[in-house]
Scaffold this active site. Structure first.
Site, mmCIF file in Angstrom:
data_model
loop_
_atom_site.group_PDB
_atom_site.id
_atom_site.type_symbol
_atom_site.label_atom_id
_atom_site.label_comp_id
_atom_site.label_asym_id
_atom_site.label_seq_id
_atom_site.Cartn_x
_atom_site.Cartn_y
_atom_site.Cartn_z
ATOM 1 C CB ALA A 293 25.485 104.612 -19.294
ATOM 2 N N GLY B 286 32.289 100.936 -15.068
ATOM 3 C CA GLY B 286 32.908 100.441 -16.319
ATOM 4 C C GLY B 286 31.258 101.106 -17.039
ATOM 5 C CB CYS B 287 27.848 99.577 -16.904
ATOM 6 S SG CYS B 287 27.815 97.768 -16.953
ATOM 7 C CB THR B 288 28.018 104.855 -14.644
ATOM 8 O OG1 THR B 288 28.007 103.075 -13.762
ATOM 9 C CG2 THR B 288 28.005 106.454 -14.409
#
Length: 161
Positions: free
Chosen positions: A56, A51-53
């Site tokens: 970003a 999710g964070c990738t």
């Protein structure tokens, strides 16, 4: 022992809390460095997770239009500077990633606390975004955001095509 200290959520109109953190390149970055221009400050749980990738890379892919509208993007997580450097390199991220390992800035912005993670209540980083105007005031707050589609929603709210 997990720290479950509650943090107060910020509201539009509040002065953005000042901070200085280390960036993925080892530089010291302060919110004051960006005074006079608008900033998109986003908090994410953990570098190099799916999710964070996604989030970003979405900021990376939309950075041109955000910068064209005058915005600087800063990402904040509890990850170490070394991990953030790997994250930036592996995903070709083109904006500063800031390390808040002691969670001081997370607490100032109300992004550390209880959250629902796959049906369980846990204490952790709450995915959130703040838009800070040129005068250092918060113009928009988005707590408990989703990673996917967040940048499109943000661009819509800010009138950025």
């Amino acid at each position: 022992m997990t720290d479950t200290t509650a943090t107060t959520r910020l509201q539009p109109g509040d002065t953005a809390p000042a901070f200085t953190l280390m960036a993925d390149d080892g530089a010291s970055v302060s919110l004051a460095d960006y005074a006079g221009g608008p900033v998109i400050l986003y908090f994410y749980p953990e570098a190099m997770t799916p999710g964070c990738t996604t989030q970003a890379c979405d900021f990376r892919d939309n950075l041109g239009s955000l910068q064209g509208a005058g915005y600087t993007v800063l990402g904040v997580s509890k990850d170490s500077v070394a991990k953030l450097a790997r994250f930036r390199e592996e995903d070709h991220l083109t904006f500063p990633l800031l390390s808040d390992e002691d969670l001081t800035v997370h607490r100032l912005y109300g992004t550390w606390g209880e959250k629902n993670s796959y049906g369980r209540i846990v204490t952790g980083s709450i995915r959130s975004t703040f838009v800070i105007d040129a005068d250092g005031r918060i113009s928009h707050t988005f707590y408990s955001t989703k990673a996917t589609g967040h940048v499109a929603m943000l661009r819509s709210k800010l009138g950025i095509s």
